[in-house]
Design a protein around this motif. Structure first.
Motif, PDB file in Angstrom:
ATOM      1  N   ASN A  30       2.792   2.405   4.587  1.00 12.30           N
ATOM      2  CA  ASN A  30       2.504   3.026   3.291  1.00 12.30           C
ATOM      3  C   ASN A  30       3.316   2.345   2.199  1.00 12.30           C
ATOM      4  O   ASN A  30       4.521   2.132   2.336  1.00 12.30           O
ATOM      5  CB  ASN A  30       2.836   4.515   3.314  1.00 12.30           C
ATOM      6  CG  ASN A  30       1.689   5.335   3.897  1.00 12.30           C
ATOM      7  OD1 ASN A  30       0.686   4.775   4.338  1.00 12.30           O
ATOM      8  ND2 ASN A  30       1.843   6.626   3.880  1.00 12.30           N
ATOM      9  N   THR A  77      -5.549  -5.131  -7.570  1.00 15.60           N
ATOM     10  CA  THR A  77      -6.006  -4.658  -6.263  1.00 15.60           C
ATOM     11  C   THR A  77      -4.938  -4.995  -5.220  1.00 15.60           C
ATOM     12  O   THR A  77      -4.650  -6.168  -4.988  1.00 15.60           O
ATOM     13  CB  THR A  77      -7.332  -5.307  -5.867  1.00 15.60           C
ATOM     14  OG1 THR A  77      -8.308  -5.068  -6.878  1.00 15.60           O
ATOM     15  CG2 THR A  77      -7.833  -4.742  -4.555  1.00 15.60           C
ATOM     16  N   PRO A  78      -4.336  -3.984  -4.596  1.00 16.73           N
ATOM     17  CA  PRO A  78      -4.519  -2.541  -4.843  1.00 16.73           C
ATOM     18  C   PRO A  78      -3.915  -2.129  -6.184  1.00 16.73           C
ATOM     19  O   PRO A  78      -3.069  -2.836  -6.721  1.00 16.73           O
ATOM     20  CB  PRO A  78      -3.784  -1.887  -3.668  1.00 16.73           C
ATOM     21  CG  PRO A  78      -2.770  -2.901  -3.258  1.00 16.73           C
ATOM     22  CD  PRO A  78      -3.367  -4.242  -3.503  1.00 16.73           C
ATOM     23  N   ASP A  81       0.249   2.996  -8.550  1.00 18.23           N
ATOM     24  CA  ASP A  81       0.226   4.424  -8.230  1.00 18.23           C
ATOM     25  C   ASP A  81       0.917   5.272  -9.283  1.00 18.23           C
ATOM     26  O   ASP A  81       0.451   6.364  -9.619  1.00 18.23           O
ATOM     27  CB  ASP A  81       0.895   4.662  -6.875  1.00 18.23           C
ATOM     28  CG  ASP A  81       0.200   3.919  -5.749  1.00 18.23           C
ATOM     29  OD1 ASP A  81      -0.962   4.248  -5.473  1.00 18.23           O
ATOM     30  OD2 ASP A  81       0.819   3.001  -5.175  1.00 18.23           O
ATOM     31  N   THR A 278      -3.415   6.075  -4.353  1.00 17.22           N
ATOM     32  CA  THR A 278      -4.025   6.270  -3.034  1.00 17.22           C
ATOM     33  C   THR A 278      -3.284   7.280  -2.165  1.00 17.22           C
ATOM     34  O   THR A 278      -3.820   7.730  -1.160  1.00 17.22           O
ATOM     35  CB  THR A 278      -4.094   4.927  -2.282  1.00 17.22           C
ATOM     36  OG1 THR A 278      -2.770   4.387  -2.171  1.00 17.22           O
ATOM     37  CG2 THR A 278      -4.982   3.942  -3.026  1.00 17.22           C
ATOM     38  N   ASN A 279      -2.043   7.631  -2.527  1.00 13.95           N
ATOM     39  CA  ASN A 279      -1.260   8.574  -1.725  1.00 13.95           C
ATOM     40  C   ASN A 279      -0.542   9.531  -2.663  1.00 13.95           C
ATOM     41  O   ASN A 279       0.570   9.269  -3.108  1.00 13.95           O
ATOM     42  CB  ASN A 279      -0.262   7.826  -0.838  1.00 13.95           C
ATOM     43  CG  ASN A 279       0.375   8.733   0.206  1.00 13.95           C
ATOM     44  OD1 ASN A 279       0.696   9.883  -0.069  1.00 13.95           O
ATOM     45  ND2 ASN A 279       0.571   8.194   1.401  1.00 13.95           N
TER      46      ASN A 279
END
Length: 351
Positions: A30, A77-78, A81, A278-279
């Motif tokens: 992660n 990409t990615p 966050d 994404t998290n």
């Protein structure tokens, strides 16, 4: 000192339970991608977070609002966050639908913050349609810095910059936006970021008058420190606030700092979660971690910045009147007038 009870969120409970049970809170692969300013995510701070939450953190630093905006629109990409940005920029990102709403109940450390930073709806740019999009992290006012030997009694008003006794002894920051806004505050205008054409011309004339007292304009804190000491300046509009105060004192200057009675412009940087995160639990963990006392205190120790947990002594406690910067009515007009002011255009040419 008695320990304060904090509200515990479902996310916080999960973190606590996993840690106590000896299980990793997150999988080894992660990654949290952070977009921030230098000093907001130092390597030791990042390593501690990684160790605690068994995660990897990739930090991208920016040095301007424009660079931050470009990074957010580059289609990485990615994607990123979490990001740190001032209130005016947060509002822009919210309108662009780039951020996701936050629930302070999932961020228990917000309960440690000073009351003014928990009243999120009162801070322009942080909420939209009743939803919260960012959490305050660090800030700096733009107050008055003064030489204690030349000015034994702290100045009370921004109008002191125009006092004839300081002719040739005033330093001012070279900025169209901030000069028009702080001069508007000094004149008592209720909306310093949204001036009418008539108000703009009046402020322009006041800034022309300020040239009589001017030693020079400065752009960076180090330059201001050198001018202040070498030329024995008496008073300065401190665009970098407590950062400049720390630099001057480190250089041996006997200086004081004051928030004028009219209030002081201030920037407030906040943490926000991107819509592309994404998290969510890991992003929330980062924002909550940034509000821990030890992490927040590093801002003051290393950067000379204020944190949202403890008021700096220069701010006269939590009641200091700070006016968070907002987008202005017409930056092009301000910059056009300011270039004429700085170049020495005559007063009569500002009708």
């Amino acid at each position: 000192m008695a320990k304060r009870a904090f509200r515990t969120s479902g996310v916080a409970v999960i973190f606590f339970a996993l840690t106590v049970c000896g299980l990793p809170a997150f999988a080894q692969d992660n990654v949290l991608r952070v977009l921030a300013w230098p000093g907001y995510a130092d390597s030791d701070v990042v390593k501690q977070f990684e160790s605690r939450f068994n995660a990897r953190v990739q930090v991208t630093f920016v040095d301007s609002d424009e660079a931050l905006w470009d990074k957010m629109h580059a289609g990485a990409t990615p994607p990123f966050d979490v990001l740190a940005a001032n209130t005016a920029e947060i509002h822009r990102y919210t309108l662009e639908n780039l951020l996701t709403p936050l629930d302070p109940g999932e961020l228990p450390n917000t309960q440690r913050q000073l009351p003014r930073f928990r009243a999120l709806s009162s801070i322009n740019g942080l909420t939209e349609n009743g939803r919260i999009y960012a959490i305050p992290f660090t800030y700096s006012s733009m107050g008055l810095i003064y030489d204690r030997k030349q000015i034994p009694d702290a100045p009370r008003s921004m109008k002191e910059l125009w006092n004839p006794r300081y002719q040739g002894k005033v330093l001012d920051f070279n900025s169209a936006q901030h000069n028009f806004s702080f001069a508007a505050l000094a004149r008592g205008y209720p909306h310093p970021f949204q001036l009418t054409d008539a108000q703009m011309r009046k402020i322009a004339r006041k800034l022309v008058e300020l040239r009589r007292n001017l030693l020079t304009y400065y752009t960076v804190p180090e330059e201001a420190t050198a001018y202040f000491i070498q030329h024995k300046a008496a008073l300065m509009f401190g665009n970098y606030g407590t950062q400049q105060l720390a630099l001057l004192r480190k250089a041996g200057a006997d200086v004081g700092y004051v928030i004028p009675e009219e209030g002081a412009l201030a920037w407030l940087d906040c943490w926000a979660m991107t819509r592309a995160a994404t998290n969510r639990p890991l992003a929330l963990a980062w924002i909550n971690y940034m509000l821990e006392p030890d992490v927040s205190e590093l801002l003051t120790q290393r950067q000379g910045l204020a944190n949202t947990l403890i008021p700096p002594p220069e701010y006269s406690g939590d009641s200091a009147h700070l006016v968070w910067i907002q987008p202005v009515e017409n930056i092009g007009e301000r910059e056009s007038l300011w270039s004429r002011i700085v170049s020495g255009d005559r007063p009569e040419r500002f009708p």
